[in-house]
Design an enzyme around this catalytic site. Sequence first.
Site, mmCIF file in Angstrom:
data_model
loop_
_atom_site.group_PDB
_atom_site.id
_atom_site.type_symbol
_atom_site.label_atom_id
_atom_site.label_comp_id
_atom_site.label_asym_id
_atom_site.label_seq_id
_atom_site.Cartn_x
_atom_site.Cartn_y
_atom_site.Cartn_z
ATOM 1 N N HIS A 168 0.850 -1.194 0.000
ATOM 2 C CA HIS A 168 0.000 0.000 0.000
ATOM 3 C C HIS A 168 0.886 1.245 0.000
ATOM 4 O O HIS A 168 2.083 1.167 0.264
ATOM 5 C CB HIS A 168 -0.894 0.016 1.248
ATOM 6 C CG HIS A 168 -0.112 0.161 2.527
ATOM 7 N ND1 HIS A 168 0.510 -0.913 3.143
ATOM 8 C CD2 HIS A 168 0.185 1.239 3.292
ATOM 9 C CE1 HIS A 168 1.143 -0.502 4.228
ATOM 10 N NE2 HIS A 168 0.971 0.810 4.338
ATOM 11 N N ASP A 170 0.818 5.149 1.906
ATOM 12 C CA ASP A 170 0.123 5.820 3.016
ATOM 13 C C ASP A 170 -0.555 7.080 2.469
ATOM 14 O O ASP A 170 -0.002 7.771 1.611
ATOM 15 C CB ASP A 170 1.124 6.208 4.113
ATOM 16 C CG ASP A 170 1.762 4.984 4.767
ATOM 17 O OD1 ASP A 170 1.163 3.894 4.688
ATOM 18 O OD2 ASP A 170 2.858 5.123 5.334
ATOM 19 N N HIS A 225 4.779 0.166 -0.218
ATOM 20 C CA HIS A 225 5.530 -0.626 0.764
ATOM 21 C C HIS A 225 4.635 -1.698 1.368
ATOM 22 O O HIS A 225 3.408 -1.646 1.238
ATOM 23 C CB HIS A 225 6.135 0.278 1.842
ATOM 24 C CG HIS A 225 5.132 1.115 2.589
ATOM 25 N ND1 HIS A 225 4.515 2.227 2.046
ATOM 26 C CD2 HIS A 225 4.614 0.996 3.830
ATOM 27 C CE1 HIS A 225 3.692 2.761 2.919
ATOM 28 N NE2 HIS A 225 3.714 2.025 4.017
ATOM 29 N N ARG A 235 7.655 -9.182 15.448
ATOM 30 C CA ARG A 235 8.001 -7.830 14.966
ATOM 31 C C ARG A 235 6.924 -6.834 15.381
ATOM 32 O O ARG A 235 5.733 -7.146 15.338
ATOM 33 C CB ARG A 235 8.160 -7.856 13.445
ATOM 34 C CG ARG A 235 8.509 -6.514 12.863
ATOM 35 C CD ARG A 235 9.020 -6.634 11.427
ATOM 36 N NE ARG A 235 9.385 -5.309 10.959
ATOM 37 C CZ ARG A 235 8.531 -4.487 10.353
ATOM 38 N NH1 ARG A 235 7.295 -4.861 10.114
ATOM 39 N NH2 ARG A 235 8.918 -3.281 9.991
HETATM 40 C C1 LIG Z 1 -5.045 8.384 9.049
HETATM 41 C C2 LIG Z 1 -5.109 7.160 8.574
HETATM 42 C C3 LIG Z 1 -4.162 6.585 7.594
HETATM 43 C C4 LIG Z 1 -4.559 5.122 7.530
HETATM 44 C C5 LIG Z 1 -6.052 5.231 7.710
HETATM 45 C C6 LIG Z 1 -6.133 6.139 8.932
HETATM 46 O O1 LIG Z 1 -7.420 6.691 9.106
HETATM 47 C C7 LIG Z 1 -5.711 5.384 10.185
HETATM 48 C C8 LIG Z 1 -4.872 4.137 9.873
HETATM 49 C C9 LIG Z 1 -3.914 4.348 8.697
HETATM 50 C C10 LIG Z 1 -3.461 3.021 8.098
HETATM 51 C C11 LIG Z 1 -2.234 2.381 8.803
HETATM 52 C C12 LIG Z 1 -1.896 1.051 8.092
HETATM 53 C C13 LIG Z 1 -1.842 1.186 6.568
HETATM 54 C C14 LIG Z 1 -3.095 1.967 6.061
HETATM 55 C C15 LIG Z 1 -3.156 1.970 4.539
HETATM 56 C C16 LIG Z 1 -4.323 1.396 6.728
HETATM 57 O O2 LIG Z 1 -5.011 0.481 6.333
HETATM 58 O O3 LIG Z 1 -4.540 2.073 7.932
HETATM 59 C C17 LIG Z 1 -3.088 3.359 6.678
HETATM 60 C C18 LIG Z 1 -4.190 4.342 6.260
HETATM 61 C C19 LIG Z 1 -3.779 5.200 5.081
HETATM 62 O O4 LIG Z 1 -2.654 5.754 5.076
HETATM 63 O O5 LIG Z 1 -4.589 5.317 4.175
HETATM 64 O O1 AKG Z 2 5.242 -2.574 9.768
HETATM 65 C C1 AKG Z 2 5.756 -1.908 8.880
HETATM 66 O O2 AKG Z 2 6.965 -1.855 8.691
HETATM 67 C C2 AKG Z 2 4.882 -1.114 7.935
HETATM 68 C C3 AKG Z 2 3.733 -0.435 8.621
HETATM 69 C C4 AKG Z 2 2.977 0.450 7.684
HETATM 70 O O3 AKG Z 2 3.243 0.483 6.514
HETATM 71 C C5 AKG Z 2 1.889 1.293 8.189
HETATM 72 O O4 AKG Z 2 1.542 1.215 9.385
HETATM 73 O O5 AKG Z 2 1.354 2.085 7.381
HETATM 74 FE FE FE2 Z 3 2.226 2.129 5.507
#
Ligand SMILES: C=C1C[C@]23C[C@@]1(O)CC[C@H]2[C@@]12CCC[C@@](C)(C(=O)O1)[C@H]2[C@@H]3C(=O)O
Ligand code: AKG
Ligand code: FE2
Length: 309
Positions: A168, A170, A225, A235
């Site tokens: 994905h 961010d 990533h 981890r």
């Molecule tokens: C602010 C945010 C980014 C995120 C969605 C969220 O509302 C809270 C969780 C964030 C996260 C962390 C893991 C990877 C990710 C793609 C997900 O599923 O939840 C990211 C979201 C994002 O960056 O879109």
């Molecule tokens: O665990 C990791 O190294 C990646 C975590 C991550 O990509 C995320 O929280 O958005």
């Molecule tokens: Fe991420």
Amino acid sequence: MLHPPEGHACKKWGAFQIINHSISEKLLQDIEVAGKTLFSLPMQQKLKAARSPDGVTGYGAARISSFFSKLMWSEGFTIVGSPIEHARQLWPKDYNKFCEVIEEYEKEMEKLAGRLMWLILGSLGITKDDVKWAVGPKGETKEGCAALQLNSYPACPDPGRAMGLAAHTDSTILTILHQNNTSGLQVYQEGNGWVTVPPIPGALVVNIGDLLHILSNGSYPSVLHRAVVNRTRYRLSVAYLYGPPSGVRVSPLSKLVDHRHPPLYRAVTWSEYLGTKAKYFDKALSSVRLCVPLNGFTDAKDHKGVQVG
Ligand SMILES: C=C1C[C@]23C[C@@]1(O)CC[C@H]2[C@@]12CCC[C@@](C)(C(=O)O1)[C@H]2[C@@H]3C(=O)O
Ligand SMILES: O=C(O)CCC(=O)C(=O)O
Ligand SMILES: [Fe+2]
């Protein structure tokens, strides 16, 4: 200003590692302990703080899981602002220590993320005068919005057949990631494929997110990533996901736009973009794109054949 190698890293990798960053070793240790303490609670206790189906914060699988048929080998816990409500559900009598550590971490990360944003933008020739929404009346960096994501990846008996966190980008300006001393994070680079980001004790990983991709008009692409899992080692990672202040519409910076470089993306607020990501996932960036390049692809991450395992 970022030195040329770091500006180069943003362009080439969309990620880099930093040392001497002002986050104390003690705070990094404390957040690791807080995360491990949380994830080692019994399942029925963790579920007391479960993320509701349309909610953002709390315990559960990564939000992107809904786009994949296979379960990911991880648990997550998302915090926005004060963790107190969820902490009370998890430890009714003893939630203070967890809250103190999280709040300290959020405070320090907010400062670091602001500094990094200006350093990265500086490497593109952008100054505070060019980004009015990010600057307060006294020239201070305005407080952004942010989320803290704790990720837990148990050791996996058959790591080749599982994925910790699927590929994905961010939806942030930038993400600051602390990984415990165990590898797992991989970044995708055209031509090289998946490359492991080696854990360096005390170092933090900085990922370029989709909103910086938009702000830089595509000059600094957000990094694709994922996190792979390990046969023997547990981890833990802690991601500080940093975005603009609420309500701010982010668009390509005017200094980076001219007749030869037209704006590639329309303006979006962070909450609007998070909604777009929740709906379109890896097509979110191209769904806010204005011009479609001639090569037929919309955005780089659209055609990687993202797989869970
Ligand atoms: C602010 C945010 C980014 C995120 C969605 C969220 O509302 C809270 C969780 C964030 C996260 C962390 C893991 C990877 C990710 C793609 C997900 O599923 O939840 C990211 C979201 C994002 O960056 O879109
Ligand atoms: O665990 C990791 O190294 C990646 C975590 C991550 O990509 C995320 O929280 O958005
Ligand atoms: Fe991420």
